[in-house]
Design a protein around this motif. Structure first.
Motif, PDB file in Angstrom:
ATOM      1  N   THR A 114      48.527  36.255  44.020  1.00 49.93           N
ATOM      2  CA  THR A 114      48.513  37.785  44.831  1.00 49.93           C
ATOM      3  C   THR A 114      49.175  38.732  43.695  1.00 49.93           C
ATOM      4  N   GLY A 115      49.887  39.040  43.058  1.00 49.44           N
ATOM      5  CA  GLY A 115      49.771  39.721  41.796  1.00 49.44           C
ATOM      6  C   GLY A 115      48.992  39.769  41.372  1.00 49.44           C
ATOM      7  N   TRP A 116      48.105  38.865  40.884  1.00 46.56           N
ATOM      8  CA  TRP A 116      46.751  39.368  40.249  1.00 46.56           C
ATOM      9  C   TRP A 116      45.941  39.498  41.281  1.00 46.56           C
ATOM     10  N   VAL A 117      45.109  39.619  42.200  1.00 48.66           N
ATOM     11  CA  VAL A 117      44.777  40.154  43.306  1.00 48.66           C
ATOM     12  C   VAL A 117      44.920  41.050  42.922  1.00 48.66           C
ATOM     13  N   VAL A 118      46.646  41.804  43.167  1.00 48.89           N
ATOM     14  CA  VAL A 118      46.310  43.526  43.362  1.00 48.89           C
ATOM     15  C   VAL A 118      45.878  44.035  41.760  1.00 48.89           C
ATOM     16  N   VAL A 119      46.485  42.808  40.802  1.00 49.35           N
ATOM     17  CA  VAL A 119      45.814  44.099  39.875  1.00 49.35           C
ATOM     18  C   VAL A 119      44.446  44.092  39.613  1.00 49.35           C
ATOM     19  N   GLU A 120      43.920  43.161  39.855  1.00 46.08           N
ATOM     20  CA  GLU A 120      42.650  43.158  39.337  1.00 46.08           C
ATOM     21  C   GLU A 120      41.568  44.094  40.260  1.00 46.08           C
ATOM     22  N   ARG A 121      42.250  44.566  41.626  1.00 43.03           N
ATOM     23  CA  ARG A 121      41.933  45.247  42.506  1.00 43.03           C
ATOM     24  C   ARG A 121      42.558  46.696  41.815  1.00 43.03           C
ATOM     25  N   ARG A 122      42.838  47.637  41.017  1.00 41.61           N
ATOM     26  CA  ARG A 122      43.646  48.404  40.454  1.00 41.61           C
ATOM     27  C   ARG A 122      43.143  48.469  39.168  1.00 41.61           C
ATOM     28  N   ALA A 123      42.794  47.700  38.685  1.00 40.59           N
ATOM     29  CA  ALA A 123      42.272  47.598  37.429  1.00 40.59           C
ATOM     30  C   ALA A 123      41.232  48.688  36.770  1.00 40.59           C
ATOM     31  N   ALA A 124      41.174  49.295  35.768  1.00 38.63           N
ATOM     32  CA  ALA A 124      39.977  50.412  35.828  1.00 38.63           C
ATOM     33  C   ALA A 124      38.300  50.215  35.410  1.00 38.63           C
ATOM     34  N   SER A 125      38.212  48.203  34.471  1.00 41.76           N
ATOM     35  CA  SER A 125      38.137  47.765  33.989  1.00 41.76           C
ATOM     36  C   SER A 125      38.147  46.501  34.220  1.00 41.76           C
ATOM     37  N   PRO A 126      38.495  45.570  35.200  1.00 43.94           N
ATOM     38  CA  PRO A 126      39.078  44.057  35.511  1.00 43.94           C
ATOM     39  C   PRO A 126      38.345  42.896  34.837  1.00 43.94           C
ATOM     40  N   MET A 127      38.963  41.937  34.831  1.00 44.89           N
ATOM     41  CA  MET A 127      38.348  41.082  34.279  1.00 44.89           C
ATOM     42  C   MET A 127      37.585  40.237  35.015  1.00 44.89           C
ATOM     43  N   VAL A 128      37.941  40.261  36.236  1.00 46.18           N
ATOM     44  CA  VAL A 128      37.191  39.972  37.448  1.00 46.18           C
ATOM     45  C   VAL A 128      36.557  40.145  38.074  1.00 46.18           C
ATOM     46  N   ASP A 129      35.822  41.373  38.292  1.00 44.93           N
ATOM     47  CA  ASP A 129      35.422  42.429  39.223  1.00 44.93           C
ATOM     48  C   ASP A 129      35.838  41.899  40.904  1.00 44.93           C
ATOM     49  N   LEU A 130      36.445  41.894  41.307  1.00 49.44           N
ATOM     50  CA  LEU A 130      36.593  41.283  42.663  1.00 49.44           C
ATOM     51  C   LEU A 130      35.676  41.958  43.479  1.00 49.44           C
ATOM     52  N   ARG A 131      35.361  43.303  43.744  1.00 49.93           N
ATOM     53  CA  ARG A 131      34.627  44.173  45.126  1.00 49.93           C
ATOM     54  C   ARG A 131      33.462  43.756  44.514  1.00 49.93           C
ATOM     55  N   MET A 132      32.609  42.965  44.254  1.00 53.79           N
ATOM     56  CA  MET A 132      31.601  42.244  43.496  1.00 53.79           C
ATOM     57  C   MET A 132      31.393  41.621  44.775  1.00 53.79           C
ATOM     58  N   LEU A 133      32.783  40.465  45.673  1.00 52.71           N
ATOM     59  CA  LEU A 133      32.864  39.270  46.239  1.00 52.71           C
ATOM     60  C   LEU A 133      32.369  39.992  47.720  1.00 52.71           C
ATOM     61  N   ALA A 134      31.772  41.319  47.833  1.00 51.88           N
ATOM     62  CA  ALA A 134      31.641  42.261  49.200  1.00 51.88           C
ATOM     63  C   ALA A 134      30.822  42.133  49.272  1.00 51.88           C
ATOM     64  N   LYS A 135      30.045  41.502  47.983  1.00 54.58           N
ATOM     65  CA  LYS A 135      27.991  41.716  47.770  1.00 54.58           C
ATOM     66  C   LYS A 135      28.377  39.953  48.819  1.00 54.58           C
ATOM     67  N   PRO A 136      27.204  39.714  50.072  1.00 52.37           N
ATOM     68  CA  PRO A 136      27.256  38.627  50.834  1.00 52.37           C
ATOM     69  C   PRO A 136      26.710  37.776  49.454  1.00 52.37           C
TER      70      PRO A 136
END
Length: 464
Positions: free
Chosen positions: A244-266
């Motif tokens: 959970t902490g990793w997901v929170v950090v990735e969502r808030r990071a200016a330059s995330p290691m893994v851009d979880l927003r990409m997962l919104a794309k089918p």
């Protein structure tokens, strides 16, 4: 990055050769564990699930380093970062070569895992010092030698371990890495760093590695006899909190290691889901087959030595290398969805058949070839299909996310297979019963078949 030559200093063939030989040594070091895993378990007195940690520790570090290696190289210079990463790898290899017990060996494997950054850093160097056409040839050479090194490690692990000791399996490639890194430091020209406003997501990297390690250690712990339910619950809470902490950090990071927003794309989350399922099944096969080869011939196994196991696994390593080139071609010709479906059917049928047909070495060798080829073709097809389905500016983020997913899937599959063998161990001997292998093969087949369901549910997203 521009295809133009950034530095006036060009790479000569000695420099390219040094990078290629370094890749060869790294591939060798990376691959010695798989055929030698039963031997390491015997020498260290550990269970299959604990043994799976040896290979997975390297994978965890690789999953973390893969997305950030290129950023580090761009920011500080590819040569500078490469030499420093190889120093870490060398320390890890020497630790593994001197390891008296499992914890020290695991630490060595964790440090060796930064070798994953060597390939993208080598690519940065050739792109900065060569033209586009020349860099393609140089990159092809480096990748080919890394793949060749994997085969060399598979073949030489047994003779080295049996002729000298298992510690030399790690020490000899490490010595080659030290020597070759010195040549790279002298021969390869310095490359200028590139100014960038993007930061390195170190909190995300630490949380991801902590989550993966906690999860794998948790699997080892919960399969042991006598573990109280409270301890199992505590482990689950720790893993969930880290994730959970990793997901929170990735969502808030200016330059995330893994851009979880990409997962919104089918196209992206569909490819990640399929890659995860495919590689989880593949990871189970990677652990189960060497273990079965090593079981005594007086029981239900073959009593294979480490050298024999390496020879048995070599055709699968070749099939896996070939599959990487075939996957992209097949994706263009038939579409990623068709490739994944065929590969899934082949893997599922192979593993279910292996549950009842595992009385001859050729059956296991053929199963390894088929599953390695099917998994490689499937994941490469997904990678190629995703790269063409998203915007060009997002290709780097998308491919790094798929690479991380691939690594996590393999690590999870191996750890689950080890847990199944531990749970099915004989009370007296501590060795896995034949029924434990049967269960593992069936579960691997069912995991592979799960890909068909994922394809069905995500049908639109996996089309090319």
């Amino acid at each position: 990055m521009s295809d133009a030559v950034v530095s006036p200093v060009r790479l000569g063939w000695p420099s390219i050769g040094a990078l290629g030989i370094l890749a060869l040594a790294l591939g060798t070091l990376q691959s010695v564990v798989e055929p030698a895993l039963p031997l390491l378990q015997r020498e260290l007195g550990v269970s299959p699930a604990e043994g799976a940690l040896i290979g997975n520790a390297l994978l965890v570090t690789g999953a973390v380093i893969a997305p950030v290696a290129g950023k580090l190289g761009d920011r500080y210079g590819g040569k500078r970062v490469l030499v420093r990463l190889m120093a870490v790898v060398s320390v890890g290899g020497l630790l593994a070569g001197l390891a008296p017990n499992l914890p020290v060996l695991l630490l060595g494997q964790v440090l060796q895992g930064v070798m994953v950054g060597a390939l993208p850093l080598s690519f940065i160097l050739v792109r900065k010092h060569l033209t586009a056409g020349e860099s393609q040839a140089a990159i092809g050479l480096v990748v080919a030698l890394f793949t060749g090194g994997s085969m060399v490690g598979t073949l030489l692990a047994g003779p080295i371990a049996e002729g000298l000791s298992w510690q030399w399996m790690f020490a000899l490639p490490t010595i080659a890495i030290v020597v070759t890194t010195s040549a790279v430091a002298r021969l390869v020209p310095h490359d200028p760093p590139i100014r960038s406003e993007d930061g390195i997501d170190w909190p995300g990297a630490v949380l991801l590695s902590g989550t993966l390690l906690a999860f794998m250690l948790g699997l080892v712990t919960v399969t042991r006899d006598g573990v109280p339910p409270l301890a199992v619950g505590a482990i689950a809470v720790v893993v969930a909190a880290l994730a959970t902490g990793w997901v929170v950090v990735e969502r808030r990071a200016a330059s995330p290691m893994v851009d979880l927003r990409m997962l919104a794309k089918p196209a992206m989350w569909n490819a990640c889901a399929l890659t995860f399922v495919i590689t989880t099944g593949s990871g189970m096969v990677i652990l189960l087959l060497p273990q079965l080869f090593a079981v005594s011939a007086d029981e239900y196994g073959f009593g294979a030595s480490t050298t024999d196991i390496g020879l048995f696994l070599l055709p699968g390593a070749i099939a896996g290398a070939v599959s990487d080139s075939v996957g992209g071609i097949a994706a263009r010709r038939f579409g990623p969805r068709a490739v994944v479906v065929v590969g899934t059917v082949v893997t599922a049928v192979t593993m279910i058949a292996l549950a009842s047909l595992h009385t001859a070495e050729w059956q296991l060798v053929l199963a390894r070839v088929l599953t390695a080829f099917a998994a490689g073709v499937g994941t490469t097809a997904l990678l190629a299909g995703t790269a063409t389905a998203i915007e060009t500016k997002d290709v780097g983020i998308a491919t790094s996310l798929l690479v991380v997913t691939r690594v996590i899937g393999v690590a999870l599959g191996a750890q689950v297979a080890g847990a199944i063998l531990d749970a099915g161990a004989e009370p007296i001997t501590g060795q896995p019963a034949e029924s434990a292998f049967v269960t593992g093969f069936v579960v691997a087949g069912l995991v592979a078949a799960l890909s068909l369901l994922v394809v069905r549910v995500t049908r639109e997203g996996v089309k090319a």
